[in-house]
Scaffold this motif. Sequence first.
Motif, PDB file in Angstrom:
ATOM      1  N   GLY A   1       1.066  -1.164  -0.121  1.00 37.97           N
ATOM      2  CA  GLY A   1      -0.228  -0.321   0.013  1.00 37.97           C
ATOM      3  C   GLY A   1       0.827   1.437   0.018  1.00 37.97           C
ATOM      4  N   LEU A   2       2.019   1.229   0.664  1.00 38.38           N
ATOM      5  CA  LEU A   2       2.896   2.386   0.928  1.00 38.38           C
ATOM      6  C   LEU A   2       3.543   2.519  -0.693  1.00 38.38           C
ATOM      7  CD1 LEU A   2       4.692   1.495   4.015  1.00 38.38           C
ATOM      8  CD2 LEU A   2       2.966   3.357   3.580  1.00 38.38           C
ATOM      9  N   ALA A   3       3.714   1.603  -1.297  1.00 33.57           N
ATOM     10  CA  ALA A   3       4.320   1.653  -2.692  1.00 33.57           C
ATOM     11  C   ALA A   3       3.202   2.251  -3.719  1.00 33.57           C
ATOM     12  CB  ALA A   3       4.805   0.256  -3.257  1.00 33.57           C
ATOM     13  N   LEU A   4       1.996   1.859  -3.391  1.00 35.45           N
ATOM     14  CA  LEU A   4       0.985   2.434  -4.389  1.00 35.45           C
ATOM     15  C   LEU A   4       0.882   3.773  -4.065  1.00 35.45           C
ATOM     16  CD1 LEU A   4      -1.732  -0.551  -4.374  1.00 35.45           C
ATOM     17  CD2 LEU A   4      -0.243   0.276  -6.179  1.00 35.45           C
ATOM     18  N   ALA A   5       1.055   4.385  -3.018  1.00 31.16           N
ATOM     19  CA  ALA A   5       0.931   5.683  -2.680  1.00 31.16           C
ATOM     20  C   ALA A   5       2.278   6.513  -2.941  1.00 31.16           C
ATOM     21  CB  ALA A   5       0.731   6.062  -0.942  1.00 31.16           C
ATOM     22  N   GLY A   6       3.150   5.684  -3.483  1.00 26.42           N
ATOM     23  CA  GLY A   6       4.264   6.663  -4.074  1.00 26.42           C
ATOM     24  C   GLY A   6       5.653   6.606  -3.195  1.00 26.42           C
ATOM     25  N   MET A   7       5.429   6.000  -1.936  1.00 25.79           N
ATOM     26  CA  MET A   7       6.567   5.999  -1.015  1.00 25.79           C
ATOM     27  C   MET A   7       7.843   5.306  -1.519  1.00 25.79           C
ATOM     28  SD  MET A   7       6.844   5.236   3.023  1.00 25.79           S
ATOM     29  CE  MET A   7       5.513   6.296   3.438  1.00 25.79           C
ATOM     30  N   GLU A   8       8.988   5.833  -1.600  1.00 23.13           N
ATOM     31  CA  GLU A   8      10.373   5.241  -2.127  1.00 23.13           C
ATOM     32  C   GLU A   8      10.617   3.726  -1.253  1.00 23.13           C
ATOM     33  OE1 GLU A   8      11.695   5.592  -4.885  1.00 23.13           O
ATOM     34  OE2 GLU A   8      10.274   7.473  -5.416  1.00 23.13           O
ATOM     35  N   ARG A   9      11.376   2.952  -1.958  1.00 24.08           N
ATOM     36  CA  ARG A   9      11.662   1.882  -1.268  1.00 24.08           C
ATOM     37  C   ARG A   9      12.268   2.204   0.261  1.00 24.08           C
ATOM     38  NH1 ARG A   9      11.936  -3.523  -1.325  1.00 24.08           N
ATOM     39  NH2 ARG A   9      11.148  -3.723  -3.128  1.00 24.08           N
ATOM     40  N   ALA A  10      13.410   3.179   0.195  1.00 19.56           N
ATOM     41  CA  ALA A  10      13.945   3.469   1.321  1.00 19.56           C
ATOM     42  C   ALA A  10      13.312   4.024   2.367  1.00 19.56           C
ATOM     43  CB  ALA A  10      15.077   4.464   0.964  1.00 19.56           C
ATOM     44  N   GLN A  11      12.265   4.929   2.055  1.00 20.62           N
ATOM     45  CA  GLN A  11      11.390   5.066   3.174  1.00 20.62           C
ATOM     46  C   GLN A  11      10.617   4.181   3.480  1.00 20.62           C
ATOM     47  OE1 GLN A  11       9.788   8.405   0.306  1.00 20.62           O
ATOM     48  NE2 GLN A  11      10.246   9.504   1.963  1.00 20.62           N
ATOM     49  N   ARG A  12      10.130   3.251   2.709  1.00 19.45           N
ATOM     50  CA  ARG A  12       9.103   2.245   3.237  1.00 19.45           C
ATOM     51  C   ARG A  12       9.713   1.173   4.094  1.00 19.45           C
ATOM     52  NH1 ARG A  12       8.254   1.401  -2.459  1.00 19.45           N
ATOM     53  NH2 ARG A  12       8.935  -0.573  -2.272  1.00 19.45           N
ATOM     54  N   GLN A  13      11.037   1.050   4.078  1.00 17.83           N
ATOM     55  CA  GLN A  13      11.860  -0.094   4.779  1.00 17.83           C
ATOM     56  C   GLN A  13      11.443   0.116   6.248  1.00 17.83           C
ATOM     57  OE1 GLN A  13      15.665  -0.246   3.041  1.00 17.83           O
ATOM     58  NE2 GLN A  13      14.977  -1.854   1.608  1.00 17.83           N
ATOM     59  N   PRO A  14      11.783   1.085   6.979  1.00 16.63           N
ATOM     60  CA  PRO A  14      11.691   1.210   8.453  1.00 16.63           C
ATOM     61  C   PRO A  14      10.251   1.072   8.978  1.00 16.63           C
ATOM     62  CG  PRO A  14      12.276   3.506   7.604  1.00 16.63           C
ATOM     63  CD  PRO A  14      12.340   2.668   6.441  1.00 16.63           C
ATOM     64  N   VAL A  15       9.291   1.502   8.029  1.00 18.98           N
ATOM     65  CA  VAL A  15       7.944   1.209   8.257  1.00 18.98           C
ATOM     66  C   VAL A  15       7.324  -0.270   8.171  1.00 18.98           C
ATOM     67  CG1 VAL A  15       5.500   1.849   7.568  1.00 18.98           C
ATOM     68  CG2 VAL A  15       7.221   3.762   7.424  1.00 18.98           C
ATOM     69  N   VAL A  16       7.854  -0.784   7.205  1.00 26.47           N
ATOM     70  CA  VAL A  16       7.638  -2.297   6.942  1.00 26.47           C
ATOM     71  C   VAL A  16       8.170  -3.014   8.037  1.00 26.47           C
ATOM     72  CG1 VAL A  16       8.155  -4.445   5.692  1.00 26.47           C
ATOM     73  CG2 VAL A  16       7.252  -2.221   4.561  1.00 26.47           C
TER      74      VAL A  16
END
Length: 259
Positions: free
Chosen positions: A95-110
Amino acid sequence: MSLRGVSKGFSPAGGASVIQDVSLDIAPGEFVTILGPSGCGKTTLLRLINGLIPPDAGTVEIDGRAPSPGPSMSFVFQSFRLVPWLNAADNVGFGLALAGMERAQRQPVVRHWLERVGLAHAAASYPNQLSGGMKQRVALARALATDPDILLLDEPFASLDAQTREIMQLELLRLWEERKRLAVFVTHSVEEAILLADRIVVMGPAPRSIREIVPVDLPRPRRDDIRTDPRFLALRAQLTGTIRSLIADDPNSPFFRRA
């Protein structure tokens, strides 16, 4: 969230439910369960709230606007709906990827949400390598990772075995209590409805509409021992009787109580 005089019909040949004249207000941070026998329109109501389908009559409004799917509203399904070619970490971040968040930003959230649901060790595992309970933990983490204001859950634990289901109910309560998002949870289970909810919306067939709204006067945070509380047991007996009466009074039910 406000529903006013909402009705939704489908062709009889499709075998889908019909919602008739439903009005309901749900406050921010409230946990509401939708309880009722099969075919009474519980999932249809959830899809109307989500904006996946429009009402034929009446209005559904969230903050004064018609609902539309997006990151502020997460949906958890009974069938997990994980992407089979993505590992657990990438499913949580979908869902974060669909919202346009870059992988580097997604990783800590995931990473945070995998830890919160006890699956940090399974980040690289694919859905076919996970048990049913683990898949539903991934689905729940995915729903929460976008930090939604509204959480919609359509019988998410129905396909799990009894022990795993009880564990997942308590896990959901623990995670919900941290932020108390508005949550609407569809279930057939009387016990599950009581354990989770601030209020229980009882829906019935023929006509498919709200029959009563039952407040759940039980303290929070709730733990497994709440199931033996006399108030819990009294509510269980009351609601079980209500559901049985609704089934017995439904002319389309094989258990229809004829005069």
